[in-house]
Design a protein around this motif. Structure first.
Motif, mmCIF file in Angstrom:
data_model
loop_
_atom_site.group_PDB
_atom_site.id
_atom_site.type_symbol
_atom_site.label_atom_id
_atom_site.label_comp_id
_atom_site.label_asym_id
_atom_site.label_seq_id
_atom_site.Cartn_x
_atom_site.Cartn_y
_atom_site.Cartn_z
ATOM 1 N N ASP A 204 33.186 -47.148 12.226
ATOM 2 C CA ASP A 204 33.266 -48.695 12.047
ATOM 3 C C ASP A 204 32.145 -49.442 12.976
ATOM 4 O OD1 ASP A 204 35.892 -49.063 10.504
ATOM 5 O OD2 ASP A 204 36.397 -47.664 12.016
ATOM 6 N N ASN A 205 31.953 -50.717 12.491
ATOM 7 C CA ASN A 205 30.597 -51.325 13.167
ATOM 8 C C ASN A 205 31.042 -52.966 13.179
ATOM 9 O OD1 ASN A 205 28.393 -51.935 14.680
ATOM 10 N ND2 ASN A 205 27.524 -50.195 13.595
ATOM 11 N N LYS A 206 30.333 -53.838 13.782
ATOM 12 C CA LYS A 206 30.329 -55.035 13.445
ATOM 13 C C LYS A 206 30.659 -55.469 12.052
ATOM 14 C CE LYS A 206 27.500 -59.461 13.875
ATOM 15 N NZ LYS A 206 26.271 -59.832 14.453
ATOM 16 N N GLY A 207 31.811 -56.312 11.826
ATOM 17 C CA GLY A 207 31.983 -56.771 10.590
ATOM 18 C C GLY A 207 33.018 -55.552 9.924
ATOM 19 N N SER A 208 33.864 -54.776 10.869
ATOM 20 C CA SER A 208 34.727 -53.603 10.050
ATOM 21 C C SER A 208 36.103 -54.338 10.423
ATOM 22 C CB SER A 208 34.462 -52.357 10.925
ATOM 23 O OG SER A 208 33.171 -51.704 10.421
ATOM 24 N N GLN A 209 37.145 -54.017 9.606
ATOM 25 C CA GLN A 209 38.252 -54.492 9.879
ATOM 26 C C GLN A 209 39.374 -52.940 10.329
ATOM 27 O OE1 GLN A 209 40.450 -56.023 6.280
ATOM 28 N NE2 GLN A 209 42.181 -56.437 7.427
ATOM 29 N N ILE A 210 39.642 -53.394 11.539
ATOM 30 C CA ILE A 210 40.655 -52.175 12.241
ATOM 31 C C ILE A 210 42.082 -52.737 12.636
ATOM 32 C CG2 ILE A 210 38.422 -51.179 12.888
ATOM 33 C CD1 ILE A 210 39.113 -51.829 15.866
ATOM 34 N N VAL B 10 42.598 -56.862 12.947
ATOM 35 C CA VAL B 10 41.384 -57.768 13.812
ATOM 36 C C VAL B 10 39.914 -57.321 12.941
ATOM 37 C CG1 VAL B 10 42.439 -57.850 15.877
ATOM 38 C CG2 VAL B 10 40.817 -55.947 15.395
ATOM 39 N N LEU B 11 39.098 -58.102 13.114
ATOM 40 C CA LEU B 11 37.672 -57.908 12.370
ATOM 41 C C LEU B 11 36.844 -57.788 13.842
ATOM 42 C CD1 LEU B 11 35.886 -58.363 10.006
ATOM 43 C CD2 LEU B 11 35.503 -60.696 11.188
ATOM 44 N N ILE B 12 36.072 -56.678 13.923
ATOM 45 C CA ILE B 12 35.037 -56.498 14.995
ATOM 46 C C ILE B 12 34.151 -57.540 15.044
ATOM 47 C CG2 ILE B 12 33.540 -55.066 15.986
ATOM 48 C CD1 ILE B 12 34.884 -52.572 14.815
ATOM 49 N N LYS B 13 33.842 -58.451 15.697
ATOM 50 C CA LYS B 13 33.135 -59.764 15.623
ATOM 51 C C LYS B 13 31.792 -59.513 16.289
ATOM 52 C CE LYS B 13 33.212 -63.713 13.758
ATOM 53 N NZ LYS B 13 33.465 -64.020 12.550
ATOM 54 N N ASP B 14 31.753 -58.865 17.356
ATOM 55 C CA ASP B 14 30.659 -58.694 18.224
ATOM 56 C C ASP B 14 30.686 -57.534 19.013
ATOM 57 O OD1 ASP B 14 28.079 -59.458 18.814
ATOM 58 O OD2 ASP B 14 28.765 -60.461 20.642
ATOM 59 N N ILE B 15 29.635 -56.805 19.082
ATOM 60 C CA ILE B 15 29.404 -55.616 19.999
ATOM 61 C C ILE B 15 28.175 -55.811 20.767
ATOM 62 C CG2 ILE B 15 29.141 -53.261 20.148
ATOM 63 C CD1 ILE B 15 30.062 -53.066 17.190
ATOM 64 N N ARG C 39 22.099 -48.418 26.243
ATOM 65 C CA ARG C 39 22.570 -48.357 25.035
ATOM 66 C C ARG C 39 23.775 -48.061 24.701
ATOM 67 N NH1 ARG C 39 21.001 -51.787 22.642
ATOM 68 N NH2 ARG C 39 21.329 -50.795 20.440
ATOM 69 N N MET C 40 24.647 -48.112 25.840
ATOM 70 C CA MET C 40 25.935 -47.768 25.820
ATOM 71 C C MET C 40 26.769 -49.019 25.613
ATOM 72 S SD MET C 40 26.162 -44.641 26.793
ATOM 73 C CE MET C 40 27.386 -43.937 28.078
ATOM 74 N N VAL C 41 27.896 -48.909 24.944
ATOM 75 C CA VAL C 41 28.775 -50.109 24.564
ATOM 76 C C VAL C 41 29.395 -50.920 25.933
ATOM 77 C CG1 VAL C 41 30.570 -51.063 23.177
ATOM 78 C CG2 VAL C 41 29.263 -49.238 22.263
ATOM 79 N N GLU C 42 28.988 -52.143 26.066
ATOM 80 C CA GLU C 42 29.777 -52.663 27.235
ATOM 81 C C GLU C 42 30.827 -53.490 26.829
ATOM 82 O OE1 GLU C 42 26.649 -54.546 29.412
ATOM 83 O OE2 GLU C 42 26.337 -52.685 30.474
ATOM 84 N N GLU C 43 30.896 -54.357 25.801
ATOM 85 C CA GLU C 43 31.712 -55.186 25.539
ATOM 86 C C GLU C 43 31.977 -55.326 23.854
ATOM 87 O OE1 GLU C 43 33.909 -59.162 26.698
ATOM 88 O OE2 GLU C 43 32.827 -57.805 27.955
ATOM 89 N N ILE C 44 33.383 -55.614 23.386
ATOM 90 C CA ILE C 44 33.617 -55.597 21.940
ATOM 91 C C ILE C 44 34.331 -57.000 21.820
ATOM 92 C CG2 ILE C 44 34.537 -54.727 20.240
ATOM 93 C CD1 ILE C 44 33.840 -52.133 20.870
ATOM 94 N N ASP C 45 34.095 -57.837 21.263
ATOM 95 C CA ASP C 45 35.101 -58.923 20.718
ATOM 96 C C ASP C 45 35.514 -58.685 19.307
ATOM 97 O OD1 ASP C 45 34.439 -60.466 23.052
ATOM 98 O OD2 ASP C 45 32.864 -61.438 22.278
ATOM 99 N N PHE C 46 36.828 -59.088 19.218
ATOM 100 C CA PHE C 46 37.645 -59.094 18.046
ATOM 101 C C PHE C 46 38.064 -60.286 17.807
ATOM 102 C CE2 PHE C 46 38.213 -55.322 20.723
ATOM 103 C CZ PHE C 46 37.838 -54.142 19.778
ATOM 104 N N GLN C 47 38.282 -60.726 16.510
ATOM 105 C CA GLN C 47 38.839 -61.845 15.755
ATOM 106 C C GLN C 47 40.209 -61.336 15.218
ATOM 107 O OE1 GLN C 47 36.523 -64.243 13.284
ATOM 108 N NE2 GLN C 47 38.040 -65.580 12.766
ATOM 109 N N ALA C 48 41.570 -61.946 15.678
ATOM 110 C CA ALA C 48 42.567 -61.453 14.992
ATOM 111 C C ALA C 48 42.720 -62.253 13.671
ATOM 112 C CB ALA C 48 43.947 -62.079 15.503
ATOM 113 N N LEU C 49 43.156 -61.513 12.660
ATOM 114 C CA LEU C 49 43.052 -62.040 11.028
ATOM 115 C C LEU C 49 44.451 -62.666 10.855
ATOM 116 C CD1 LEU C 49 41.079 -59.174 9.430
ATOM 117 C CD2 LEU C 49 40.243 -61.270 10.143
ATOM 118 N N VAL C 50 44.214 -63.611 9.833
ATOM 119 C CA VAL C 50 45.595 -64.237 9.398
ATOM 120 C C VAL C 50 45.284 -64.193 7.729
ATOM 121 C CG1 VAL C 50 46.708 -66.439 9.008
ATOM 122 C CG2 VAL C 50 45.606 -66.200 11.248
ATOM 123 N N SER C 51 46.326 -63.505 7.205
ATOM 124 C CA SER C 51 46.370 -63.169 5.801
ATOM 125 C C SER C 51 45.838 -64.073 4.674
ATOM 126 C CB SER C 51 47.505 -62.304 5.535
ATOM 127 O OG SER C 51 48.367 -63.180 5.345
#
Length: 193
Positions: A53-59, A70-75, A82-94
């Motif tokens: 999964d990556n930016k734009g993936s639904q998990i 949620v949607l992976i909004k930003d990484i 090149r290590m991941v430090e922060e991930i932002d998620f957007q909670a989805l409403v159906s």
């Protein structure tokens, strides 16, 4: 759909300290959430998730046992390691459209003959309901010939009635150019004289 386990994060502990302890920090926000929820996740779990999964993936993000669609909004990556430090998620409403991106993936590069593939877009921006989210657009380039051009409007994502494109439908995603070599150009000039 993949699940990522997370814990609510105390803002008393600095993100740098958490990263040294093997965590990735992040935030979850959304229309039905009053304030964003700061979270921390095990780095190994995040690395495992990012293999598929990556930016734009639904998990499914499970915060202290509570699941959120949620949607992976930003990484954010560390520019040095090149290590991941922060991930932002957007909670989805159906029943609410969300802005997302689909990653462009070119398939069968090794089967391209007689030209050079030029990728102009690495992601396509769109809006859709959670049920219609797409995180990857795959394009088979093995049948392309010199001069062929694929626009956003030519892709399945553009033909999906549940998706509203934000990226211009006329934008060029990928094209096949002729191979130009300096030696060949020099030979042609000599022949013309």
């Amino acid at each position: 759909m993949n699940t990522l386990k997370a814990e609510k994060r105390s803002m008393d502990v600095k993100a740098k300290k958490l990263r040294r302890e093997g965590f990735v920090t992040g935030n979850m926000f959304g229309k039905e959430i009053k304030e964003s929820i700061p979270v921390k996740m095990q780095k190994k779990d995040v690395d495992q998730l990012l293999k598929t999964d990556n930016k734009g993936s639904q998990i499914m993000l499970e915060i202290d046992g509570q699941p959120y669609d949620v949607l992976i909004k930003d990484i954010e990556y560390n520019s040095m390691s090149r290590m991941v430090e922060e991930i932002d998620f957007q909670a989805l409403v159906s029943n609410q459209k969300v802005h997302s991106v689909a990653e462009v993936i070119l398939l069968n590069h090794d089967k391209v003959v007689g030209g050079v593939i030029q990728e102009n877009l690495s992601e396509i921006s769109y809006k859709a309901l959670p049920a219609a989210l797409v995180d990857k657009v795959k394009i088979d380039v093995s049948t392309m010939h010199v001069g062929d051009v694929i626009h956003v409007k030519d892709l399945d994502i553009a033909k999906n009635k549940d998706i509203d494109l934000v990226t211009n439908p006329e934008a060029v995603v990928v094209m096949m150019n002729a191979v130009h070599s300096a030696a060949a150009a020099g030979t042609e000039e000599t022949e013309e004289e």
